[in-house]
Design an enzyme around this catalytic site. Structure first.
Site, PDB file in Angstrom:
ATOM      1  CB  CYS A  78      -0.984  -0.044   1.174  1.00 52.20           C
ATOM      2  SG  CYS A  78      -2.347   1.137   0.965  1.00 52.20           S
ATOM      3  CG  HIS A 167      -3.645  -3.818   3.250  1.00 52.80           C
ATOM      4  ND1 HIS A 167      -2.669  -3.259   4.034  1.00 52.80           N
ATOM      5  CD2 HIS A 167      -4.289  -2.785   2.655  1.00 52.80           C
ATOM      6  CE1 HIS A 167      -2.723  -1.943   3.941  1.00 52.80           C
ATOM      7  NE2 HIS A 167      -3.697  -1.632   3.107  1.00 52.80           N
ATOM      8  CD  GLU A 169      -1.162  -6.159   5.591  1.00 52.81           C
ATOM      9  OE1 GLU A 169      -0.861  -6.610   4.467  1.00 52.81           O
ATOM     10  OE2 GLU A 169      -1.339  -4.944   5.802  1.00 52.81           O
TER      11      GLU A 169
END
Ligand code: XMP
Length: 536
Positions: A78, A167, A169
């Site tokens: 990002c 993202h 994660e």
């Protein structure tokens, strides 16, 4: 030991990146964006986190990345991806019309790019950004797009440098862990040598060497961190460790007895101190929350120190400090703030050295290490409980009678949460498993207790309030109990948990029927912020 460095630009998910890397049995450190350890030979790769800032804002973080780019494999996430594009000739980042937030699909990916090894066409990813890359520098190559984001991922030509707009994660990115594996293991070459087993072996050896024949004192709280630290130290130095467990009289029902029993079964050398009389006497008539906390803190140090002084030749004070307590957090002005560090109770005149065997672990890793050490599951999955105990869950002054009432109500509530099982499938199941909840997937379904699905729960006695009720033919005029349950990952923010109505109804009935002094039950539907988890 090999490590990945995660440079933090202030994103809410930076710690989550760290936990995911650790799930790949790879050690990582989270450092402020401008603190790259250039001379650390163990670094095998770098991840640049997201940020609440825009790369073109006046106060944006623009660290010098020349010691990193081209020298290590880099993955920008990002803001991290936008930053590398913005800082390179020809790159342009602009605001998107409306913030892109939510699920998206990778409609196109470059064939054979190692970052996407094992990805399926249309793989779901999670977007959360107000800016987007509108022009890539000529040396950057687009490697993935979604329907609305043209440059969803890129690679720098001739370099092991990647940027992703989404993202990986967060659990909504269905193959996010696969992407991180591709980066950490295949691209950075992690040997995957960070595991609970290797942590235990290495830490036990280090503790033996560090402590030698010295004596160590450790304050136990019944919580998972101090308990795991104690068991680890016990394995390293056995009876050279003395643990002190203070009962201030405001623990949960039977907790002192049950936890002492657990500790003794674990072979710990533990001294239990019942100091409840002293705490109740000093708290008598005190209603101010801060005052209550101060008295409990002061009394605790006094009782703990008196006990510690009895241990001759003690050289070390051990604590269950964990990694999130020590990570320097960023604020948007770029200043670094040291987050809280729980060093209360250090007996100064004994000149003790500090020993923190869990200081590199995230909470879920502490739990895994606890399992590795053979600790019972109920100790490992125990909810956090505040140091001042039920004192911060009783509004108004504290008396043993009020504590007793609250213990009974709390016990019904907590037992109910443990006994109520829920079946979960799909994303919900994956989210719960990703949070480290112990459950076996069978036919795509897992069964977990409500207790294991939430971060923390407890009852609060509103002893400054009375309301009218009716029981049988009798009018009652008693206190309400509020129930609180929250979901969270770190207690910094929390959402109230949406517990099933049939569960709430059963618990409410049981509390009102069985606990004398309570005639009303409410459920706290406040999130943090603006409310806190504890009422006082
Ligand atoms: P709040 O109420 O600040 O709580 O939202 C955040 C987390 O911290 C715990 N807590 C404490 N833990 N000593 C502790 O060891 C304390 O004085 C204390 N006060 C709050 C709380 O239970 C929650 O997990």
């Amino acid at each position: 030991m090999q490590k990945i460095i995660i440079l933090d630009f202030g994103s809410q998910t930076t710690q989550l990146i760290g936990r995911r890397v650790r799930e790949l049995d790879t050690f990582c450190e989270i450092l402020p964006y401008n603190k790259f350890p250039a001379d650390d030979k163990d670094v095998i790769g770098v991840i640049l986190s997201g940020s609440p800032l825009s790369v073109y804002a006046d106060n944006a973080f623009h660290p010098d990345l020349t010691a990193i780019l081209g020298h290590y494999p880099v993955l920008g996430i990002c803001y991290g991806a936008q930053l590398m594009a913005h800082m390179t000739e020809g790159g342009r980042v602009e605001p998107v019309g409306t913030r892109e937030y939510g699920r998206a699909n990778l409609e196109w990916m470059e064939d054979g790019n190692p970052l996407f090894r094992g990805f399926i066409q249309g793989s779901q990813v999670w977007m959360s950004h107000g800016d987007t890359i509108v022009s890539l520098p000529p040396t950057f190559r687009k490697i993935a797009s979604t329907q609305t984001v043209q440059y969803a991922a890129y690679q720098v030509e001739g370099q092991k440098t990647w940027g992703v707009q989404f993202h990986p994660e967060v659990f909504h990115s269905v193959q996010g862990l696969q992407l991180l594996r591709n980066f950490v293991v295949d691209i950075c070459g992690s040997r995957m040598d960070w595991s609970s087993q290797s942590f235990v072996d290495q830490t036990v050896a280090e503790l033996k060497q560090q402590i030698g024949t010295d004596r160590v004192i450790l304050g136990l709280s019944g919580g998972v961190d101090s308990s795991v630290a104690a068991v680890l130290l016990n394995r390293a130095i056995g009876n050279q460790l003395t643990c002190i467990f203070v009962d201030h009289g405001m623990l949960r029902k039977n907790e002192f007895h049950d936890v002492m029993h657990d500790y003794e079964c674990l072979g710990l050398n533990v001294v239990g101190v019942d100091a409840s009389q002293k705490f109740f006497a000093d708290l008598a008539g005190v209603t101010d929350p801060e005052q209550k906390r101060k008295i409990i803190g002061r009394d605790f140090v006094e009782v703990f120190n008196a006990e510690a002084q009895k241990i001759k030749d003690a050289r070390w004070l051990a604590q269950g400090t964990i990694y999130p307590d020590r990570i320097e957090s960023l604020n948007i002005t770029g200043k670094t703030i040291k987050s809280h560090h729980n060093v209360g109770g250090l007996p100064k005149d004994m000149h003790l050295k500090l020993c923190e065997p869990l200081k590199w672990l995230f909470k879920d890793e502490v739990r895994r290490v606890g399992r590795q050490l053979g600790m019972p599951e109920h100790l490992i999955t125990r909810h956090p409980f505040p140091g001042p105990g039920l004192a911060v869950r009783i509004l108004g002054d504290i008396t043993p009678e009020k504590v007793h009432i609250l213990q009974e109500a709390d016990d019904i509530y907590i037992k109910g949460l443990r006994n109520y099982k829920v079946k979960l499938t799909g994303e919900e199941a994956r989210r719960v498993l990703a949070a480290g909840v112990p459950a076996d997937m069978q036919d795509g379904e897992i069964e977990v207790s409500l207790y294991d699905q939430i971060w923390q729960a407890g009852a609060i006695l509103l002893s400054t309030v009375r309301s009218v009720g009716v029981m049988g033919d009798e009018r009652t005029y008693e206190h309400p109990v509020a129930l609180r349950a929250v979901t969270s990952t770190d207690a910094m923010t929390a959402d109230w948990a949406q517990l099933p109505y049939d569960f709430m109804s059963r618990v409410s009935n049981e509390i009102i029927n069985k606990v004398r002094g309570v005639n009303r039950v409410c459920y706290d539907i406040s999130s943090k912020p603006p409310a806190t988890i504890e009422w006082e």
